[in-house]
Design an enzyme around this catalytic site. Structure first.
Site, short mmCIF file in Angstrom:
data_model
loop_
_atom_site.label_atom_id
_atom_site.label_comp_id
_atom_site.label_asym_id
_atom_site.label_seq_id
_atom_site.Cartn_x
_atom_site.Cartn_y
_atom_site.Cartn_z
CE LYS A 153 -3.89 -2.32 2.57
NZ LYS A 153 -4.75 -2.21 3.16
CD GLU A 183 -4.50 0.88 -0.83
OE1 GLU A 183 -5.12 -0.13 -1.01
OE2 GLU A 183 -4.31 1.82 -0.77
#
Length: 275
Positions: A153, A183
């Site tokens: 992330k 992500e």
């Protein structure tokens, strides 16, 4: 499960003295329509207190039920049935609520080829059961835990010095074969993740129009590198789930069925007789 019972029993059920020597029959009644989940777990909870209780499940986990329908019948010592009633019902109502909400989202994806995936936004200590409820509602279990796949992330990418460095570190150090999911919050990040060898891209908070334009580009890049990529949309409004399915993605992940669902109302009704 014994710990759950102990939490409710405390130093002992003070009402049990009124039921010594009593036996009875009871059933669970659905007070709402939905998808049932938790019957086998409820059976185990009751048997933790009294293995001699006779329990018959009238529906299977994952079955659609209607208001007024009997879902379970139980017979035996009244003390055990009363003591375990609340713990067993609470779990089943929670899980049935998740399964019901999940099924409602899955029904919106019918015929699209797109699957609904759950998330790690679960109640601590109940994850395996809540993800089971998601499965009963028709969803796909994403990561059960951090050891299932490496999801990189925003913070991972920033601290590692970029997508290329982060993925390289995972490939070099993962103790077992692991999928790498990135992500992406921009089209540029998504394209860079494919170039760096990501197995899947989680496209976070993109609009339907943005995805319709981006998804073919990502498929083309994956084709050029010689390996497929799984594309997943997240951070969407559940009310728009059908529209997102038209964008060409593979998965839609949502925590809504777990975090926003209401418990499905079930109750236990007794018929008593002196034993």
């Amino acid at each position: 499960m014994q710990q759950w019972l102990n939490e409710d029993l405390g130093r002992g059920d003070l009402s049990a003295a009124a039921l010594v020597g009593c036996s009875g029959e009871a059933h669970w009644l659905a007070k709402q329509a939905g998808v049932f989940c938790g019957g086998s777990l409820a059976k185990t909870i009751f048997h933790c207190l009294d293995p001699s209780l006779k329990i018959q499940l009238l529906v299977n986990d994952g079955d659609a039920i209607t208001a007024g329908q009997r879902v379970l019948e139980i017979e035996g010592a009244a003390t055990a049935m009363v003591a375990a009633e609340r713990t067993a019902l609470n779990l089943a109502m929670r899980l049935s609520g998740i399964a019901t909400a999940t099924a409602a989202l899955v029904s919106q994806l019918e015929g699209t080829g797109v699957r609904l995936a759950d998330t790690r936004k679960t109640s601590p200590g109940l994850r395996i059961f809540e993800k089971y409820a998601s499965r009963c509602g028709g969803a796909y279990n994403h990561r059960v835990g951090l050891d299932d796949a490496a999801m990189l992330k925003e913070n991972h990418l920033a601290w590692a010095g970029g997508i290329q460095n982060a993925i390289a570190a995972i490939r070099a150090n993962a103790p077992w074969p692991a999928r790498v999911i990135v992500e992406a919050e921009t089209a540029e990040e998504a394209k860079a993740a494919i170039a760096a060898g990501a197995d899947a891209i989680l496209l976070d908070e993109f609009s339907v129009a943005e995805l319709q334009q981006l998804v073919p580009q990502l498929r083309s890049l994956a084709l050029k590198r010689g390996s497929p990529v799984l594309l997943e949309a997240s951070g969407i409004n559940p009310e728009q789930i059908r529209a997102y399915a038209s964008s060409g993605i593979d998965l839609i992940s949502s925590s809504a069925a777990c975090t926003r669902s209401s418990w499905l109302d079930l109750s236990m009704r007794f018929n008593t007789n002196k034993g």
